[in-house]
Design a protein around this motif. Structure first.
Motif, PDB file in Angstrom:
ATOM      1  N   MET A 185       9.924 -24.349 -38.182  1.00 41.41           N
ATOM      2  CA  MET A 185       9.921 -22.931 -37.841  1.00 41.41           C
ATOM      3  C   MET A 185       8.839 -22.239 -38.665  1.00 41.41           C
ATOM      4  O   MET A 185       8.907 -22.209 -39.896  1.00 41.41           O
ATOM      5  CB  MET A 185      11.280 -22.279 -38.108  1.00 41.41           C
ATOM      6  CG  MET A 185      11.325 -20.807 -37.684  1.00 41.41           C
ATOM      7  SD  MET A 185      12.990 -20.069 -37.834  1.00 41.41           S
ATOM      8  CE  MET A 185      13.184 -20.042 -39.615  1.00 41.41           C
ATOM      9  N   TYR A 186       7.823 -21.736 -37.974  1.00 43.89           N
ATOM     10  CA  TYR A 186       6.713 -21.078 -38.668  1.00 43.89           C
ATOM     11  C   TYR A 186       7.181 -19.733 -39.212  1.00 43.89           C
ATOM     12  O   TYR A 186       7.836 -18.941 -38.527  1.00 43.89           O
ATOM     13  CB  TYR A 186       5.542 -20.871 -37.716  1.00 43.89           C
ATOM     14  CG  TYR A 186       4.375 -20.158 -38.353  1.00 43.89           C
ATOM     15  CD1 TYR A 186       3.575 -20.803 -39.285  1.00 43.89           C
ATOM     16  CD2 TYR A 186       4.081 -18.836 -38.022  1.00 43.89           C
ATOM     17  CE1 TYR A 186       2.501 -20.160 -39.880  1.00 43.89           C
ATOM     18  CE2 TYR A 186       3.005 -18.179 -38.603  1.00 43.89           C
ATOM     19  CZ  TYR A 186       2.226 -18.845 -39.535  1.00 43.89           C
ATOM     20  OH  TYR A 186       1.168 -18.196 -40.124  1.00 43.89           O
ATOM     21  N   LEU A 187       6.851 -19.454 -40.464  1.00 43.63           N
ATOM     22  CA  LEU A 187       7.259 -18.211 -41.118  1.00 43.63           C
ATOM     23  C   LEU A 187       6.026 -17.368 -41.426  1.00 43.63           C
ATOM     24  O   LEU A 187       4.961 -17.908 -41.747  1.00 43.63           O
ATOM     25  CB  LEU A 187       8.011 -18.542 -42.414  1.00 43.63           C
ATOM     26  CG  LEU A 187       9.290 -19.373 -42.220  1.00 43.63           C
ATOM     27  CD1 LEU A 187       9.846 -19.833 -43.571  1.00 43.63           C
ATOM     28  CD2 LEU A 187      10.337 -18.591 -41.441  1.00 43.63           C
ATOM     29  N   PRO A 188       6.185 -16.049 -41.328  1.00 45.07           N
ATOM     30  CA  PRO A 188       7.431 -15.301 -41.085  1.00 45.07           C
ATOM     31  C   PRO A 188       7.741 -15.044 -39.612  1.00 45.07           C
ATOM     32  O   PRO A 188       8.730 -14.393 -39.308  1.00 45.07           O
ATOM     33  CB  PRO A 188       7.166 -13.979 -41.805  1.00 45.07           C
ATOM     34  CG  PRO A 188       5.690 -13.769 -41.631  1.00 45.07           C
ATOM     35  CD  PRO A 188       5.068 -15.140 -41.680  1.00 45.07           C
ATOM     36  N   GLY A 189       6.918 -15.536 -38.702  1.00 42.35           N
ATOM     37  CA  GLY A 189       7.110 -15.221 -37.281  1.00 42.35           C
ATOM     38  C   GLY A 189       8.419 -15.728 -36.711  1.00 42.35           C
ATOM     39  O   GLY A 189       9.031 -15.093 -35.853  1.00 42.35           O
ATOM     40  N   GLY A 190       8.849 -16.924 -37.167  1.00 42.09           N
ATOM     41  CA  GLY A 190      10.117 -17.454 -36.692  1.00 42.09           C
ATOM     42  C   GLY A 190      10.007 -18.294 -35.437  1.00 42.09           C
ATOM     43  O   GLY A 190      11.033 -18.721 -34.896  1.00 42.09           O
ATOM     44  N   ASN A 191       8.786 -18.571 -34.947  1.00 46.73           N
ATOM     45  CA  ASN A 191       8.665 -19.384 -33.737  1.00 46.73           C
ATOM     46  C   ASN A 191       8.794 -20.862 -34.092  1.00 46.73           C
ATOM     47  O   ASN A 191       8.322 -21.317 -35.126  1.00 46.73           O
ATOM     48  CB  ASN A 191       7.335 -19.122 -33.027  1.00 46.73           C
ATOM     49  CG  ASN A 191       6.147 -19.224 -33.957  1.00 46.73           C
ATOM     50  OD1 ASN A 191       6.122 -18.636 -35.036  1.00 46.73           O
ATOM     51  ND2 ASN A 191       5.145 -19.976 -33.540  1.00 46.73           N
ATOM     52  N   PHE A 192       9.470 -21.614 -33.215  1.00 41.32           N
ATOM     53  CA  PHE A 192       9.727 -23.034 -33.453  1.00 41.32           C
ATOM     54  C   PHE A 192       8.591 -23.895 -32.903  1.00 41.32           C
ATOM     55  O   PHE A 192       8.067 -23.640 -31.826  1.00 41.32           O
ATOM     56  CB  PHE A 192      11.052 -23.444 -32.805  1.00 41.32           C
ATOM     57  CG  PHE A 192      12.254 -22.928 -33.546  1.00 41.32           C
ATOM     58  CD1 PHE A 192      12.822 -23.666 -34.569  1.00 41.32           C
ATOM     59  CD2 PHE A 192      12.806 -21.688 -33.222  1.00 41.32           C
ATOM     60  CE1 PHE A 192      13.925 -23.190 -35.265  1.00 41.32           C
ATOM     61  CE2 PHE A 192      13.907 -21.206 -33.904  1.00 41.32           C
ATOM     62  CZ  PHE A 192      14.472 -21.959 -34.934  1.00 41.32           C
ATOM     63  N   LEU A 193       8.238 -24.917 -33.667  1.00 41.60           N
ATOM     64  CA  LEU A 193       7.181 -25.853 -33.296  1.00 41.60           C
ATOM     65  C   LEU A 193       7.806 -27.251 -33.233  1.00 41.60           C
ATOM     66  O   LEU A 193       8.280 -27.768 -34.254  1.00 41.60           O
ATOM     67  CB  LEU A 193       6.051 -25.831 -34.335  1.00 41.60           C
ATOM     68  CG  LEU A 193       5.455 -24.448 -34.643  1.00 41.60           C
ATOM     69  CD1 LEU A 193       4.491 -24.549 -35.841  1.00 41.60           C
ATOM     70  CD2 LEU A 193       4.747 -23.875 -33.439  1.00 41.60           C
ATOM     71  N   GLU A 194       7.791 -27.841 -32.056  1.00 40.68           N
ATOM     72  CA  GLU A 194       8.388 -29.164 -31.865  1.00 40.68           C
ATOM     73  C   GLU A 194       7.309 -30.233 -31.791  1.00 40.68           C
ATOM     74  O   GLU A 194       6.286 -30.056 -31.123  1.00 40.68           O
ATOM     75  CB  GLU A 194       9.228 -29.183 -30.586  1.00 40.68           C
ATOM     76  CG  GLU A 194      10.458 -28.288 -30.635  1.00 40.68           C
ATOM     77  CD  GLU A 194      11.352 -28.517 -29.438  1.00 40.68           C
ATOM     78  OE1 GLU A 194      11.638 -29.690 -29.120  1.00 40.68           O
ATOM     79  OE2 GLU A 194      11.747 -27.518 -28.802  1.00 40.68           O
ATOM     80  N   TYR A 195       7.572 -31.342 -32.488  1.00 38.71           N
ATOM     81  CA  TYR A 195       6.613 -32.440 -32.526  1.00 38.71           C
ATOM     82  C   TYR A 195       7.325 -33.747 -32.201  1.00 38.71           C
ATOM     83  O   TYR A 195       8.521 -33.914 -32.453  1.00 38.71           O
ATOM     84  CB  TYR A 195       5.978 -32.547 -33.907  1.00 38.71           C
ATOM     85  CG  TYR A 195       5.161 -31.345 -34.309  1.00 38.71           C
ATOM     86  CD1 TYR A 195       3.831 -31.241 -33.940  1.00 38.71           C
ATOM     87  CD2 TYR A 195       5.721 -30.305 -35.044  1.00 38.71           C
ATOM     88  CE1 TYR A 195       3.071 -30.137 -34.307  1.00 38.71           C
ATOM     89  CE2 TYR A 195       4.970 -29.197 -35.418  1.00 38.71           C
ATOM     90  CZ  TYR A 195       3.648 -29.113 -35.027  1.00 38.71           C
ATOM     91  OH  TYR A 195       2.915 -28.032 -35.392  1.00 38.71           O
ATOM     92  N   ARG A 196       6.558 -34.685 -31.657  1.00 38.99           N
ATOM     93  CA  ARG A 196       7.043 -36.029 -31.391  1.00 38.99           C
ATOM     94  C   ARG A 196       6.095 -37.039 -32.068  1.00 38.99           C
ATOM     95  O   ARG A 196       4.904 -36.807 -32.158  1.00 38.99           O
ATOM     96  CB  ARG A 196       7.111 -36.319 -29.880  1.00 38.99           C
ATOM     97  CG  ARG A 196       8.095 -35.455 -29.138  1.00 38.99           C
ATOM     98  CD  ARG A 196       9.537 -35.789 -29.455  1.00 38.99           C
ATOM     99  NE  ARG A 196      10.460 -34.993 -28.662  1.00 38.99           N
ATOM    100  CZ  ARG A 196      10.923 -33.797 -29.021  1.00 38.99           C
ATOM    101  NH1 ARG A 196      10.540 -33.278 -30.182  1.00 38.99           N
ATOM    102  NH2 ARG A 196      11.758 -33.148 -28.235  1.00 38.99           N
ATOM    103  N   LYS A 197       6.681 -38.157 -32.478  1.00 41.22           N
ATOM    104  CA  LYS A 197       5.906 -39.195 -33.170  1.00 41.22           C
ATOM    105  C   LYS A 197       5.054 -39.967 -32.170  1.00 41.22           C
ATOM    106  O   LYS A 197       5.513 -40.330 -31.099  1.00 41.22           O
ATOM    107  CB  LYS A 197       6.867 -40.137 -33.883  1.00 41.22           C
ATOM    108  CG  LYS A 197       6.266 -40.976 -34.978  1.00 41.22           C
ATOM    109  CD  LYS A 197       6.000 -40.137 -36.223  1.00 41.22           C
ATOM    110  CE  LYS A 197       5.592 -40.974 -37.435  1.00 41.22           C
ATOM    111  NZ  LYS A 197       6.724 -41.699 -37.999  1.00 41.22           N
TER     112      LYS A 197
END
Length: 219
Positions: A205-217
Motif C-alpha cells: 500500500m503506497y503511502l500516504p495515498g493509500g492505493n494498493f499495488l499488487e505484484y506477482r513473482k
C-alpha cells in the motif's frame, strides 16, 4: 664571538627523551579511531574485487543507506573473509567507525562482523528476493537482490532503490511492517505498508495515498 655564543647555546640544550617524545600508538580497533563509533544490524549486499589500481570493497545496507567498507588496511582482513562468502540479503551485525556520510551512501571502517539472527523484517525481505511484475501493468517490473530494488519498464531500467523492511517509515509508525525505499541517485524516499507477501504474490500500500499495488513473482 659569534662562534662562542653558538657553542654556549648548544651546550645548554637538553637532549630530548625518546620515550617522552614518541606519541602513543593508536589502536586501530579502538572505537572512534576513524569516525563516530557505529554498530548496527545490517543487510549484506555484495563484495567487489577491483581490477588494476582499484580498491576491493564490500557493501551492506541499513535504513535505506548503502555502506561501503574498503580493503585499505584499516579493516581487519577477517572481516572481508566473512563477508566475501555471504549471499546478498544475509543479516549481519557490524561494529566499526562511521567515516563519512553522503546523500544515500556512507563509508565505514569495521572492527567486527558476524551473522545475526533473522528478524521478521529480514524474513519478509527474503520473500521479496527475485523478479516481480505489476498485476495492473505487467510492463512495470522490479528485481530485488539483497536490499536493492532495480525498477524497470518494458525492459528498460528506470531507477535503483536501497530498501529496508522496518516497523516505521518516516512519519508512519505503528501500523507496519513497512517497505522503505530510497532512490540511489536522488535520495528521495517512498513508504509502502506491506499488506501481504508470500512466495508468489505481494501487495503493497503506497503511502500516504493509500492505493494498493499488487505484484506477482516472475521466477
Amino acid at each position: 664571538k659569534h662562534h662562542t655564543h653558538f657553542l654556549a647555546a648548544f651546550s645548554t640544550r637538553v637532549a630530548p627523551d625518546p620515550a617522552a617524545a614518541a606519541p602513543e600508538p593508536v589502536d586501530p580497533a579502538a572505537p572512534g579511531t576513524y569516525g563516530d563509533p557505529y554498530a548496527d544490524g545490517v543487510t549484506f549486499q555484495e563484495c567487489f574485487r577491483a581490477q588494476g589500481e582499484g580498491v576491493d570493497f564490500c557493501a551492506f545496507h541499513a535504513g535505506g543507506t548503502k555502506f561501503f567498507v574498503y580493503d585499505d588496511g584499516r579493516t581487519p582482513e577477517f572481516v572481508f573473509s566473512v563477508m566475501r562468502v555471504m549471499d546478498p540479503g544475509t543479516p549481519l551485525a557490524v561494529q566499526g567507525d562511521l567515516e563519512a556520510i553522503y546523500d544515500s551512501t556512507a563509508d565505514v571502517v569495521l572492527r567486527d562482523v558476524s551473522v545475526r539472527s533473522w528478524s521478521d523484517g529480514d524474513a519478509k525481505l527474503n520473500l521479496m528476493q527475485g523478479h516481480w511484475y505489476s498485476v495492473d501493468d505487467p510492463n512495470a517490473q522490479f528485481t530485488m537482490l539483497g536490499a536493492e530494488r532495480t525498477n524497470s519498464y518494458d525492459g528498460a531500467v528506470t531507477s535503483l532503490e536501497f530498501v529496508s523492511v522496518q516497523d516505521w517509515c518516516e512519519s508512519f509508525d505503528g501500523a507496519g511492517p513497512y517497505l522503505y525505499a530510497r532512490e540511489a541517485e536522488t535520495a528521495e524516499y517512498s513508504c509502502y505498508a506491506i499488506d501481504h507477501i508470500d512466495q508468489l504474490s505481494m501487495t503493497l500500500m503506497y503511502l500516504p495515498g493509500g492505493n494498493f499495488l499488487e505484484y506477482r513473482k516472475l521466477d
